[in-house]
Write a protein that holds these residues in place. Structure first.
Motif, short mmCIF file in Angstrom:
data_model
loop_
_atom_site.label_atom_id
_atom_site.label_comp_id
_atom_site.label_asym_id
_atom_site.label_seq_id
_atom_site.Cartn_x
_atom_site.Cartn_y
_atom_site.Cartn_z
N GLY A 53 12.58 -24.85 25.04
CA GLY A 53 13.84 -24.85 25.42
C GLY A 53 14.15 -24.32 26.73
O GLY A 53 15.20 -24.83 27.49
N LEU A 54 13.43 -23.39 27.12
CA LEU A 54 13.68 -23.01 28.58
C LEU A 54 13.12 -24.06 29.58
O LEU A 54 13.73 -24.18 30.76
CB LEU A 54 13.09 -21.59 28.63
N THR A 55 12.05 -24.67 29.17
CA THR A 55 11.37 -25.79 29.93
C THR A 55 12.37 -26.93 30.12
O THR A 55 12.63 -27.38 31.14
CB THR A 55 9.93 -26.12 29.53
N LYS A 56 13.01 -27.23 29.12
CA LYS A 56 14.08 -28.47 29.13
C LYS A 56 15.10 -28.28 30.20
O LYS A 56 15.93 -28.94 30.59
CB LYS A 56 14.46 -28.87 27.89
N ARG A 57 15.28 -26.61 30.40
CA ARG A 57 16.34 -26.13 30.91
C ARG A 57 16.00 -26.04 32.59
O ARG A 57 16.56 -25.28 33.50
CB ARG A 57 17.14 -24.93 30.62
N GLU A 58 14.75 -26.76 32.90
CA GLU A 58 14.22 -26.50 34.16
C GLU A 58 13.95 -25.22 34.66
O GLU A 58 13.98 -24.73 35.61
CB GLU A 58 14.76 -27.27 35.36
N MET A 59 13.60 -24.21 33.66
CA MET A 59 13.14 -22.86 34.19
C MET A 59 11.67 -22.76 33.97
O MET A 59 11.04 -23.24 32.80
CB MET A 59 13.94 -21.83 33.02
#
Length: 354
Positions: A284-290
């Motif tokens: 989820g955080l990766t998909k939010r470019e974090m």
């Protein structure tokens, strides 16, 4: 494990004769080897009378099956109430009902999370529609009998003490209420209609027995979801507190983006779903470019992810990214020692950062 099983008519007769609560208490003591706290007994007394009223509709067959307190295999979660029988096309069906004593809720900004009175205070918890839908999905994902014999599972929630439904049915939760409708106090007749719509004929095939004794085996869909997750799709089901922790972590991550340092420590015993939450957060955080790192005490499970990185990282790449995390080149042994020290300090309740 199933605590209580009967026909609709037997259930109604036991409630009317004030026998149902004692029967459930006895079965809990016999099958689960524990005493029922007074709060649990009170909830049975209240909720089951409301369910009896809903079942008085003659359109619901007297031979429909009633199951109370079904424990979902591989978890410590229990389904409050299940009505079994055949739907209009004469397919086997089971309506899963989540019963709540709540009188009111508040809308939050977190997906599938509401705020209500719990345990002596106002707390955040799962929206009942999400909760009961996730229970049904969990049963279907792990019960091969349900899948192979095409037993249709229909989830819903009944908040029989709630007078106003604006918050619980707020458009923000529409995705969840569309999959598992919520019925409040004034919806008693609507609940009866819903039950009769999905259970039109009696249970002549011992549906609940087949579910309870079904073969426990993960579904292909679940396996595909796990494989898909490695490509950045968060599809691994979260239930109850897992979802709450996940949304809380996302909220803190967004706050951290503004320069305010955040630290969230999640504790729980084996099998409570910490890894499920961690993997979902990685995706989820990766998909939010974090920028996201997943470090496990078990070195073979150390993982990492960067935005738009579609392939599973090899161990050597993971080591490189851990070097980036620590800001200097260090040995593999030192990295493992650092990871283990974090785990040890967490177990001792030490503060990791201010």
């Amino acid at each position: 494990m199933l605590v209580c099983n009967a026909t609709k008519q037997q259930f109604i007769d036991d409630v009317r004769a004030n026998l149902i609560t004692e029967a459930i208490e006895n079965e809990v003591a016999r099958k689960l080897n524990r005493n029922s706290p007074r709060s649990e007994v009170t909830s049975w007394e209240n909720s089951l009378r409301f369910m009896m009223s809903a079942l008085l509709d003659e359109a619901i067959p007297a031979s429909a099956g009633v199951a109370i307190e079904y424990n979902i295999p591989l978890t410590n979660r229990r389904v409050d109430f299940i009505l079994t029988g055949k739907n209009h096309p004469r397919d086997d069906a089971a309506v899963i009902v989540e019963l709540k004593q709540w009188q009111s809720v508040e809308v939050t900004k977190k997906d599938a999370i509401v705020r209500t009175q719990l345990g002596g205070g106002v707390r955040e918890t799962n929206h009942p529609s999400y909760q009961v839908w996730s229970y049904g999905a969990l049963i279907e994902d792990y019960n091969e009998t349900v899948r192979s014999e095409s037993i249709r599972l229909v989830p819903c929630a009944y908040l029989h003490n709630m007078k106003q439904g604006h918050a619980i049915n707020d458009p923000f939760y529409e995705h969840h209420t569309s999959r598992a409708p919520v019925f409040i106090s004034q919806d008693a007749l609507k609940l009866s209609q819903f039950l009769s719509q999905h259970i039109k004929y009696g249970d002549s095939n011992n549906i609940m027995y087949r579910i309870e004794h079904g073969v426990i085996k993960p579904s292909k869909n679940l396996a595909d979801a796990l494989a898909s997750m490695m490509q950045g799709n968060a599809e691994f089901l979260m239930i109850d507190e897992q979802k709450l922790v996940y949304e809380t972590a996302l909220d803190l991550a967004h706050r951290a983006g503004s320069g305010s340092k955040q630290c969230l420590i999640v504790k729980g015993g084996p099998g409570t779903g910490k890894s499920v939450v961690a993997i979902n957060l990685l995706v989820g955080l990766t998909k939010r470019e974090m920028m996201t790192q997943y470090v496990s005490r078990n070195f073979s499970e150390v993982g990492s992810s960067k935005p738009h990185d579609p392939e599973k990282q090899s161990l050597s790449e993971i080591i490189d990214r851990l070097s980036d995390l620590y800001g200097a080149e260090v040995s593999d042994v030192d990295k493992l020692h650092f990871t283990n020290s974090i785990a040890d300090r967490t177990e001792r309740d030490e503060v990791l950062m201010p």
